[in-house]
Enzyme design. Structure first.
Site, short mmCIF file in Angstrom:
data_model
loop_
_atom_site.label_atom_id
_atom_site.label_comp_id
_atom_site.label_asym_id
_atom_site.label_seq_id
_atom_site.Cartn_x
_atom_site.Cartn_y
_atom_site.Cartn_z
N ASP A 57 34.73 56.37 55.71
CA ASP A 57 33.86 55.61 54.81
C ASP A 57 33.51 54.30 55.49
O ASP A 57 34.29 53.76 56.29
CB ASP A 57 34.58 55.34 53.48
CG ASP A 57 33.66 54.63 52.49
OD1 ASP A 57 32.61 55.18 52.15
OD2 ASP A 57 34.00 53.51 52.06
N GLU A 59 31.85 50.25 54.83
CA GLU A 59 31.31 49.18 53.98
C GLU A 59 30.31 48.43 54.84
O GLU A 59 30.53 48.23 56.05
CB GLU A 59 32.41 48.24 53.48
CG GLU A 59 33.52 48.93 52.68
CD GLU A 59 33.03 49.67 51.46
OE1 GLU A 59 31.95 49.31 50.93
OE2 GLU A 59 33.70 50.62 51.03
N HIS A 198 35.83 50.85 46.85
CA HIS A 198 34.87 50.13 47.68
C HIS A 198 35.52 49.34 48.80
O HIS A 198 34.97 48.36 49.29
CB HIS A 198 33.98 49.21 46.82
CG HIS A 198 33.21 49.94 45.78
ND1 HIS A 198 32.28 50.90 46.08
CD2 HIS A 198 33.25 49.89 44.43
CE1 HIS A 198 31.77 51.39 44.97
NE2 HIS A 198 32.35 50.81 43.96
N ASP A 203 38.83 54.42 50.02
CA ASP A 203 37.86 55.46 49.69
C ASP A 203 38.02 56.67 50.60
O ASP A 203 37.86 57.82 50.17
CB ASP A 203 36.43 54.92 49.78
CG ASP A 203 36.07 54.03 48.59
OD1 ASP A 203 36.90 53.90 47.67
OD2 ASP A 203 34.96 53.47 48.59
#
Length: 298
Positions: A57, A59, A198, A203
């Site tokens: 994942d 960000e 998040h 995640d």
């Protein structure tokens, strides 16, 4: 004339056109759903049960893979069904992180100030991924962002096989109200903590639990199911009714095109009616001979 989802303005448009000697172009703004769902990228012959996986994942500072930058990479590596490693790297985007992004992710400018840049972090990330199959929840975003960053920093883009759990969520749970990771976790009986969400590593860890459960569902009737075969999963009408639509303009080239518009409008209000009269891309493709297609409003 291109009303949203209907052709009810045609009679008045026809009268006004005759009265004022104006040629009317008859059209419609469809609510199109893309039935060409992309479950995978870079198709591979490897059996799903035999593959090593890196569930990852990102960000980022925003939604554009071209203009925004990665601020965190999180991943879990799975070999022979067992977790063998985790990675969590904060990344200095070399630009300000907005208050909005900080509010969503909890990542501040102070936290990334002394972190490595993505160019400095990539050798570790590439070594961690190796030749594994990548699993992402919304691969169109994460994998595109990863490859755009690799290209921008002088690295070769990834050609690893990719699985998109967002698309698979739509396939497995066509009646679900949405397909966010938290919702998918609830559908798969996986615990999801909104307070920890998040952040990339959290995640990725949760998504791995989801993926392992998905893997059981997908291979229960075919233990030798291969990665490339996921591309052949059928798109059900129920699934189409719950896919978010995009607006597309269609204009009739001729009288046959006008008849095609009537047929498509009827179809959208009968076979594919949800909250809106939707129409799949495949139905529009059948009418390309007599219709012009183009972009619509935002």
């Amino acid at each position: 004339i291109t009303d949203h989802g209907n052709v009810q303005g045609y009679p008045d448009a026809q009268k006004a056109g005759k009265k004022n000697d104006i040629k009317v172009l008859y059209g419609i703004e469809f609510y199109m759903v893309d039935d060409e769902v992309e479950y995978i990228k870079n198709p591979s012959e490897i059996a799903l049960n035999k593959s090593n996986y890196v569930v990852f994942d990102l960000e980022t500072t925003g939604l554009s893979c071209r203009y925004d930058r990665i601020i965190e990479f999180g991943a879990v590596r799975i070999e022979h069904g067992t977790e063998v490693g985790r990675m969590s790297i904060l990344i200095n985007p070399e630009r300000e992180i907005s208050e909005k992004i900080t509010k969503i992710t909890g990542i501040t400018n102070e936290m990334v100030k002394k972190a490595p840049t993505i160019k400095e972090a990539f050798p570790k990330i590439i070594e961690f991924i190796k030749d594994a199959t990548l699993v992402s929840h919304n691969a169109d975003f994460d994998f595109s962002f990863l490859n755009e960053s690799l290209k921008r920093n002088g690295f070769e883009i990834s050609t690893n096989p990719v699985v998109d759990t967002l698309a698979l969520s739509r396939y497995l749970f066509p009646l679900s109200r949405n397909h966010r990771l938290g919702t998918l976790c609830r559908n798969m009986d996986v615990r999801y903590d909104d307070g920890s969400a998040h952040r990339a590593e959290y995640d990725a860890r949760v998504l791995n639990e989801v993926w392992q459960a998905m893997l059981v569902k997908l291979t229960k009737d075919n233990r030798k199911l291969k990665h490339f075969e996921l591309a052949n999963l059928e798109t059900s009408i129920e699934m189409l009714k719950h896919i978010y639509p995009h607006h597309v303009i269609a204009l009739a080239k001729n009288y046959d095109g006008l008849h095609d518009l009537y047929r498509l409008v009827s179809m959208s209000n009968i076979e594919y009616l949800a909250k809106l009269p939707k129409i799949p891309r495949r139905e529009l493709k059948k009418k390309k001979k007599n219709l012009l297609f183009g972009s619509a409003c935002l």
